[in-house]
Structures are given as C-alpha cells and as structure tokens.
Write an enzyme that holds these catalytic residues in place. Structure first.
Site, PDB file in Angstrom:
ATOM      1  N   THR A 128      64.480   8.496  36.357  1.00 32.35           N
ATOM      2  CA  THR A 128      64.952   7.601  35.441  1.00 32.35           C
ATOM      3  C   THR A 128      65.895   8.350  34.604  1.00 32.35           C
ATOM      4  O   THR A 128      65.591   9.136  33.709  1.00 32.35           O
ATOM      5  CB  THR A 128      64.285   6.656  34.944  1.00 32.35           C
ATOM      6  OG1 THR A 128      63.373   5.944  35.969  1.00 32.35           O
ATOM      7  CG2 THR A 128      64.887   5.464  34.039  1.00 32.35           C
ATOM      8  N   ILE A 159      60.168   8.250  30.892  1.00 31.28           N
ATOM      9  CA  ILE A 159      59.046   9.049  31.820  1.00 31.28           C
ATOM     10  C   ILE A 159      57.706   9.150  31.523  1.00 31.28           C
ATOM     11  O   ILE A 159      57.313   9.552  30.335  1.00 31.28           O
ATOM     12  CB  ILE A 159      59.748  10.410  31.876  1.00 31.28           C
ATOM     13  CG1 ILE A 159      61.195  10.633  32.279  1.00 31.28           C
ATOM     14  CG2 ILE A 159      58.915  11.140  32.947  1.00 31.28           C
ATOM     15  CD1 ILE A 159      61.539   9.831  33.448  1.00 31.28           C
ATOM     16  N   GLY A 343      43.485 -18.677  21.110  1.00 27.25           N
ATOM     17  CA  GLY A 343      43.782 -19.236  19.871  1.00 27.25           C
ATOM     18  C   GLY A 343      44.149 -18.038  18.768  1.00 27.25           C
ATOM     19  O   GLY A 343      44.908 -17.249  18.946  1.00 27.25           O
ATOM     20  N   GLU A 367      57.873   1.009  38.190  1.00 26.52           N
ATOM     21  CA  GLU A 367      58.124   0.965  39.635  1.00 26.52           C
ATOM     22  C   GLU A 367      58.866  -0.019  40.272  1.00 26.52           C
ATOM     23  O   GLU A 367      58.356  -0.627  41.386  1.00 26.52           O
ATOM     24  CB  GLU A 367      56.658   1.093  40.164  1.00 26.52           C
ATOM     25  CG  GLU A 367      55.729   2.081  39.278  1.00 26.52           C
ATOM     26  CD  GLU A 367      56.130   3.135  39.494  1.00 26.52           C
ATOM     27  OE1 GLU A 367      57.048   3.526  40.285  1.00 26.52           O
ATOM     28  OE2 GLU A 367      55.703   4.209  38.886  1.00 26.52           O
TER      29      GLU A 367
END
Length: 398
Positions: A128, A159, A343, A367
């Site tokens: 990426t 990464i 809560g 992914e």
C-alpha cells in the site's frame, strides 16, 4: 524455535493447546499489553515456541502445515483474545509466506520459510502507498536494475508490522514505462538495508498496541537474487495467493472477536441488575443477543466452507471476499450492539468489549475495504450471469 512437542502434535491436541494458551495467557495479559502499549516479549516468544508463526508453512520448511480448515479453526480460538496478538504474526502466515511458497525459487524458500516458521524472521507485506491502496496497480515505488542490484525508491504506508519486521516483501515498479500491473515486481528486502527507514503514527483508532507504519526507501540496493521467483512483471499476480489466504484469516479473526465480545457481554447482562432483576431478563436484550449469535454462526459456517473448498484445491476468491465482507461487518455490528448493552461500562473503564469494538472496526478496511468488496462482487455477478447464468464460485451438481 518451535517446541519439538508441538511439531509432533496431532491437530486436536494442538487445538486444545492453543485454546488453553488463549484462556490462560493471552486473555489475562491483555491489561498489561494495553498499559504498556505493546505485546510483551515473553508472549511473542511463547507464540513462536507454540508454532503460531508457522501454522500455514509446510513441514518441509519447518512449519506445522495445517490445512486451511485447521488454520481457521485455530484462528477462531486465538482471536478470542485481542486481535493485536494475531497481527504480530499475521503477515508471516498469510501474505508473505504464501507468496514465497507459491512463487519463490527453491533457494528463496529455503532461505526464508524456516526462519518465518520459527518466528525468527518477521516479514511485512509492503504494497500500500498513499495513492495506491485499493488501486494497487498504480503504485509508484520503483526498483530499477543497476548491475547486480535493483535500486529501490519510494514509500509505503499502513503496513502491518513495519516497525518490527526483519524483511519486507516489497512491490515496486521495475518497468516505469509499463503502466498498470504489468510493470510491477516483488522483492524481498532486508529491513536493515541502508536507505530503509520506518515510522509509526502518533495515533491509532484501534490496534494501538500493534500500529501500522510507514516505510521509506531511498536508494536502497537490493540484490537481484531477491527478486521473488526471479521474474519481473508478475508482482501483483504473486500477491493474490497471499491476499486470498489473508482475507480468509481476517474473516476467521472477525468470528473469534465476535465470539469473545458476545461471551463478555452475555456475562455482563447476567450479572447486571436493572429494573428489579438481571438485565438479561429484558426481552430487548435477549433479542439483541440472539440476532448477534445467529449472524456470528452464519459467518463461522461461511468461513469453514471457504476453507474446505480451499483444501479441495480450489481458491474460491469470490466466496472468500464475501466471507471477509460479511464477517467484518458482522463483527462490527455485534461489537456496536454489545457496547450499547454495556451502557456506561461500554464507554468508561477498562472493560474489554469497547477496546475490541475499536479493534474490529479496522477489520472492515484491512485486506480490502467493504465498499471495494461490494463493488467487485457485484461486478463479478453481473459478468458471470451474463456469460453462463450462474453466480461466481457457485458449485452445482454435475
């Protein structure tokens, strides 16, 4: 180094060992991990000794070689604990080892897979970039051949294990003149190489104890022998085996996380007194738990069926994408409902459910994000029904 008793275990024995490890070591260590902001080294050593870095790697290369169905059943167990633990070995068992196993040369397999299996070589999947995430074919990092080396320049972001990896499976453009996927190759890069640097973000929304990182490559010389498979231009194709493997593991992780969240929340509503009795006596609470359980079990069944298909020699990539999409959305919905049932305890204090709520949110992005899977699955449906009238990965009787 993997313990020899572990190497000789049968699967039911190993599964019980991992369940005990989860119950008696991983879950009790979560508060310490959160307080210190990192997975304790003794836990990493135990994970390596128990073979968790090698569950997918063949025994010929020092791993445990469990089937895909066995791997997802193991994942259901160890991800009842924080998924941060899994992140420390996830890139080894899926994305990186499977790409090397399927596409590396035999010399490359022998050099890295035994060390991966033993937990001695942590690898990260460096794909990426800032403008190439879901659209990976347009990455800009380059690796230009210069004599016996490639010279690597560029950057990667988001990464997993960037800061802890010993090596990066790095995807770079070896032919800058070739557009799209055709010019991309994969290289095994030593993280200690001159010109490599990493950085961690200042803040993570979930997974804070194992943050993703950035990698910078500035004139890094990588020996040509580290080109995965010894061929250029097949980088993204090489990534697909690891990505499909990892997606199914992420789906299984979502099942494990949702299981723990429901267990913790059900225990809470059994103990919590409201309106003159246990919170669990309220119909709306029981309905919420029941709906969540049904969705969880549907996800579990889908993951197991994908794994069994995988073990029959097929890779049902559309079903795997559907499993990752469905299970990550379910885990997030279940966690959100459970925070509501807690809560005030869901937003104040150290209860594990709100922490897991933050962690599972990231799994809808890792992914392949949910919108990307929705788009790709819809496109595949339209194209295949137009071609032969069937849905993708639909297996019918002959």
């Amino acid at each position: 180094m993997i313990d020899q008793d572990v190497l000789s275990s049968d699967f039911p024995t190993y599964l019980r060992t991992i369940a005990d490890f989860t119950n008696h070591e991983l879950i009790p260590t979560e508060p310490e991990m959160v307080d210190n902001g990192a997975v304790p080294e003794r836990i990493l050593d135990r994970m390596a000794a128990l073979g968790l870095f090698g569950i997918s790697i063949p025994r010929a290369y020092g791993g445990l070689e469990w089937t895909m169905e066995q791997q997802v059943r193991l994942t259901f167990e160890f991800t009842r604990a924080s998924c941060v633990y899994r992140s420390r070995f996830s890139t080894v068992i899926g994305l990186c080892s499977q790409a090397v196993l399927d596409h590396g040369t035999e010399q490359q397999r022998l050099e890295v897979l035994p060390a991966m299996a033993a937990g001695e070589l942590v690898t990260a999947f460096a794909l990426t970039e800032e403008e190439a995430g879901s659209d990976a074919a347009h990455l800009r990092t380059t690796a230009i051949r210069d004599g016996a080396d490639y010279v690597l320049d560029g950057s990667k972001r988001y990464i997993t294990n960037a800061a802890w990896a010993d090596a990066f499976l790095t995807f770079a453009r070896t032919d800058p003149d070739e557009p799209g996927a055709a010019g991309i190759s994969a290289l095994l890069v030593d993280a200690r190489s001159p010109g490599v640097s990493t950085a961690l973000p200042r803040y993570m929304n979930g997974h804070a104890e194992a943050p993703v990182g950035e990698i910078q490559f500035r004139g890094v010389r990588v020996p040509a022998g580290q080109l995965l498979g010894g061929v250029e231009g097949r980088g993204l194709a090489m990534a697909l085996r690891g990505i499909n493997h990892a997606r199914l593991h992420v789906a299984a992780t979502c099942v494990g996380q949702a299981t723990r969240v429901l267990e913790e929340t059900t225990a809470h509503v059994n103990d919590r007194e409201q309106f003159g009795g246990p919170l669990a006596d309220l119909g709306v609470v029981r309905s919420t738990l029941g709906e969540s359980y049904a969705e969880l079990e549907a996800g579990r069944a889908l993951v197991i069926e994908c794994a069994r298909t995988f073990d029959r020699g097929q890779i049902p990539r559309h079903r795997i994408a559907a499993a990752k999409l469905y299970c990550s959305e379910v885990a997030s919905r279940v966690a959100d409902r459970c925070v509501q049932l807690l809560g005030g305890a869901g937003i104040v204090g150290p209860h594990p459910v709100p922490r897991m709520w933050r962690d599972v949110r990231a799994l809808r992005i890792y992914e392949g994000s949910s919108p990307i899977h929705q788009r790709n699955l819809g496109r595949a449906m339209v194209e295949q029904v137009a071609a032969d009238g069937t849905l993708p990965d639909t297996f019918r009787a002959p």
